[in-house]
Design an enzyme around this catalytic site. Structure first.
Site, PDB file in Angstrom:
ATOM      1  N   ALA A 244       0.817  -1.216   0.000  1.00 35.39           N
ATOM      2  CA  ALA A 244       0.000   0.000   0.000  1.00 35.39           C
ATOM      3  C   ALA A 244       0.852   1.268   0.000  1.00 35.39           C
ATOM      4  O   ALA A 244       0.436   2.289  -0.544  1.00 35.39           O
ATOM      5  CB  ALA A 244      -0.934  -0.001   1.212  1.00 35.39           C
ATOM      6  N   THR A 245       2.038   1.219   0.587  1.00 37.27           N
ATOM      7  CA  THR A 245       2.903   2.409   0.580  1.00 37.27           C
ATOM      8  C   THR A 245       3.280   2.785  -0.847  1.00 37.27           C
ATOM      9  O   THR A 245       3.184   3.958  -1.236  1.00 37.27           O
ATOM     10  CB  THR A 245       4.168   2.161   1.426  1.00 37.27           C
ATOM     11  OG1 THR A 245       3.793   2.048   2.799  1.00 37.27           O
ATOM     12  CG2 THR A 245       5.164   3.300   1.275  1.00 37.27           C
TER      13      THR A 245
ATOM     14  N   GLN B 247      -6.768  -0.797   5.212  1.00 36.20           N
ATOM     15  CA  GLN B 247      -7.425  -1.335   6.407  1.00 36.20           C
ATOM     16  C   GLN B 247      -8.897  -1.675   6.166  1.00 36.20           C
ATOM     17  O   GLN B 247      -9.578  -2.141   7.079  1.00 36.20           O
ATOM     18  CB  GLN B 247      -7.330  -0.319   7.555  1.00 36.20           C
ATOM     19  CG  GLN B 247      -5.930   0.010   7.990  1.00 36.20           C
ATOM     20  CD  GLN B 247      -5.270  -1.113   8.780  1.00 36.20           C
ATOM     21  OE1 GLN B 247      -5.919  -2.079   9.163  1.00 36.20           O
ATOM     22  NE2 GLN B 247      -3.979  -0.996   9.018  1.00 36.20           N
TER      23      GLN B 247
ATOM     24  N   SER C 153      -3.337  -3.516   0.307  1.00 36.84           N
ATOM     25  CA  SER C 153      -2.163  -4.188   0.880  1.00 36.84           C
ATOM     26  C   SER C 153      -2.470  -5.662   1.109  1.00 36.84           C
ATOM     27  O   SER C 153      -3.544  -6.009   1.598  1.00 36.84           O
ATOM     28  CB  SER C 153      -1.775  -3.527   2.199  1.00 36.84           C
ATOM     29  OG  SER C 153      -0.726  -4.234   2.818  1.00 36.84           O
TER      30      SER C 153
ATOM     31  N   HIS D 235      -0.737  -7.909   3.173  1.00 31.23           N
ATOM     32  CA  HIS D 235      -0.562  -8.456   4.528  1.00 31.23           C
ATOM     33  C   HIS D 235      -1.577  -7.915   5.529  1.00 31.23           C
ATOM     34  O   HIS D 235      -1.566  -8.319   6.692  1.00 31.23           O
ATOM     35  CB  HIS D 235       0.878  -8.228   5.025  1.00 31.23           C
ATOM     36  CG  HIS D 235       1.189  -6.824   5.400  1.00 31.23           C
ATOM     37  ND1 HIS D 235       1.312  -6.411   6.702  1.00 31.23           N
ATOM     38  CD2 HIS D 235       1.426  -5.722   4.650  1.00 31.23           C
ATOM     39  CE1 HIS D 235       1.615  -5.127   6.740  1.00 31.23           C
ATOM     40  NE2 HIS D 235       1.691  -4.682   5.506  1.00 31.23           N
TER      41      HIS D 235
ATOM     42  N   THR E 112       9.543  -7.306 -12.544  1.00 30.22           N
ATOM     43  CA  THR E 112       8.915  -8.627 -12.641  1.00 30.22           C
ATOM     44  C   THR E 112       7.881  -8.809 -11.534  1.00 30.22           C
ATOM     45  O   THR E 112       8.178  -8.605 -10.360  1.00 30.22           O
ATOM     46  CB  THR E 112       9.985  -9.735 -12.524  1.00 30.22           C
ATOM     47  OG1 THR E 112      10.942  -9.562 -13.567  1.00 30.22           O
ATOM     48  CG2 THR E 112       9.357 -11.109 -12.641  1.00 30.22           C
TER      49      THR E 112
ATOM     50  N   CYS F 120       4.140   2.026  11.853  1.00 26.80           N
ATOM     51  CA  CYS F 120       5.103   2.810  11.071  1.00 26.80           C
ATOM     52  C   CYS F 120       5.710   3.947  11.887  1.00 26.80           C
ATOM     53  O   CYS F 120       6.739   4.497  11.521  1.00 26.80           O
ATOM     54  CB  CYS F 120       4.417   3.390   9.835  1.00 26.80           C
ATOM     55  SG  CYS F 120       3.572   2.140   8.866  1.00 26.80           S
TER      56      CYS F 120
END
Length: 531
Positions: A201-202, A309, A329, A331, A369, A455
């Site tokens: 997501a970053t 989220q 994201s 994870h 890739t 973070c």
């Protein structure tokens, strides 16, 4: 003696034989699996050897434990925690490494000793094995076993580059990648061609904010975001300010929700993008995304939302909500780390300037890739989330209500941060007045919690999100975030509540501020002097 380890050796050889035969069948290119997911064996030899492999897998631990006990090796476990699976007789031992291998490598004397474990050894064993309960699912989620099952073949057998167009290895990886793209798109109501795979997501947030701003910079040089966004969104906006862009950081109300009238008033003729997070990662507040989308659409401004989220946890439809760009994201939805996606609308088309140069993969928007195992895991995680979203939400809501009610009934002066109604139930942020949050975290060492975003958790400063909603600095310092997820149990919630109540009471008894409050002194009326 050989007879003691014969069952172990025999089972191991049987397992090796089955594995070699399966590999041999696959090398001969018999049609044993169906792409993109090798779930349906259709070859009888393959079925036979696969069953043999499963049988030996079940038998192997029992043979291993038998040999361990017969050779009286269980007493070695406390000294060598990597030794072995536990012995069913002595109740000592628990690991995945083979005992004989580790013992021979260590040069340990194999002289038989008493197999009866002492109380001290058992206590040491329990302490070394037990890990904290995990209640921090906003930071990351455990990998769903169904996701791992989908990924494993692409980590071992199907290792082709999905961008290789000249052979079967590339074709099968490409088919798996496109299947994953469809699964991600289906979860948010998008077209698969609108999904671009990223590292998380970053990166998606960076592509959305910097990519749109830089592409339209000749005509539009203004962006709008909120003060409670994720750090990567705020830092991306600050870097654009250094390039000459203007950024409006909208304040939020006490509830954590933005004022739609303020948003509408902030839009200027040269505004290119509005970026508002769907669900806040610290306080769980849900923004009115559909209403924001309608405002942006009517003013012809692109709308980006960081939905890391929210995806897979609450229903989202990019067309119904008029979302132009969305960050996802892996994870955060029980998928693997290191993979994410960005949704970029095709009609009307949203143009972005690529951040990195390379081979032009992902329609030129994200060169590099594509990691097939990771995107297969992301796709599988999205599929599982789509199937279980309603059930998960009901269950998590019930557990969250249980946690909040028990803590609020047992402890005074506890404040829930964020809007209690427009809120994702799995993210609970509570401030315990007159208790230092870091002290409480240290006391709750057997529960994995956090005092804010992972973070920024290394910083001792109070959360900027809590300051943005007007929380007093002392309360901001005393906040704890509880995360409840798919695999959280009722027993874990009860244990966390029990420990939390106990340690808050203990820490308050040690606090002079709490003693003053009990004596009826208004702390805000005191003028503190600095020495």
């Amino acid at each position: 003696p050989l007879k003691e380890i014969l069952p172990t050796v025999s089972t191991f050889l049987l397992r090796g034989f089955a594995l070699s035969e399966i590999s041999s069948l696959q090398r001969r290119n018999l049609n044993v699996v169906s792409a993109p997911y090798p779930k349906n064996p259709v070859s009888l030899p393959y079925l036979f050897f696969y069953s043999l492999l499963n049988f030996s897998d079940v038998l192997f631990p029992f043979a291993l434990r038998f040999a361990q006990h017969r050779l009286n090796l269980c007493h070695l476990r406390p000294a060598f925690p990597f030794c072995c699976l536990g012995c069913p007789v002595c109740r000592v031992g628990s690991s995945l490494t083979w005992p004989l291998r580790s013992i021979f490598l260590s040069g340990i004397d194999l002289t038989p000793q008493s197999a009866v474990a002492s109380d001290a050894a058992i206590a040491l064993e329990a302490e070394s094995v037990l890990r904290p309960l995990y209640m921090d699912v906003q930071a990351t989620t455990p990998l769903d076993p169904r996701v791992l099952d989908a990924m494993l073949p692409y980590l071992v057998n199907y290792y082709g580059n999905p961008h290789s167009r000249t052979h079967a290895y590339g074709w099968e990886s490409e088919a798996a990648m496109e299947c994953a793209r469809q699964q991600v798109a289906s979860l948010i109501g998008a077209d698969p061609r609108e999904i671009i795979f990223t590292s998380g997501a970053t990166e998606s947030n960076n592509i959305a904010i910097k990519g749109v701003a830089r592409f339209y910079r000749s005509r539009k040089k203004h962006l709008i975001t909120t003060q409670t966004e994720h750090k990567c969104v705020l830092d991306s906006c600050r870097s654009l300010e250094a390039e000459g862009f203007k950024v409006t950081y909208l304040p939020v109300k006490k509830s954590g929700i933005i004022d739609l009238k303020e948003l509408e008033a902030a839009i200027q003729p040269d505004t290119s993008l509005v970026s508002v997070m769907t669900v806040n990662n610290e306080i769980g507040v849900k923004q009115p995304i559909k209403e924001i989308g309608q405002i942006c659409s009517s003013r012809k401004v692109y709308f980006h939302t960081d939905a890391a989220q929210a995806v897979g946890k609450i229903p989202l439809d990019v067309n119904d909500m008029k979302i132009d760009l969305m960050s996802i994201s892996g994870h955060k939805i029980y998928g693997p780390k290191g993979v994410g996606a960005i949704y970029i609308r095709r009609r009307p088309r949203v143009r972005v300037e690529a951040l990195q140069s390379g081979g032009g993969q992902e329609r030129g928007m994200r060169s590099g890739t594509v990691p097939t195992p990771l995107v297969v895991g992301l796709g599988a995680a999205c599929e599982v989330a789509q199937q279980e979203m309603e059930y998960d939400h009901k269950r998590i809501s019930k557990l969250a209500e249980r946690l909040i009610q028990k803590i609020m009934k047992s402890l005074p002066d506890v404040v829930m941060n964020g809007d209690p109604e427009h809120h994702y139930p799995g993210c609970i942020n509570l401030s315990f007045a007159y208790v230092e949050g870091e002290s409480l975290l240290m006391a709750l060492k057997d529960v994995a919690l956090s005092s804010g975003s992972a973070c920024t958790s290394a910083s001792l400063e109070p959360s900027y999100v809590l300051r943005a909603i007007g929380t007093d600095e002392d309360l901001a310092h005393s906040s704890i975030r509880f995360g409840i997820g798919r695999f959280t149990t009722e027993e874990e919630v009860d244990y966390t509540v029990e420990k939390c109540i106990h340690h808050v009471k203990r820490l308050r008894e040690m606090s002079p501020l709490w003693e003053m409050v009990q004596d009826g002194i208004d702390l805000k009326s005191i003028k503190w002097t600095q020495h």
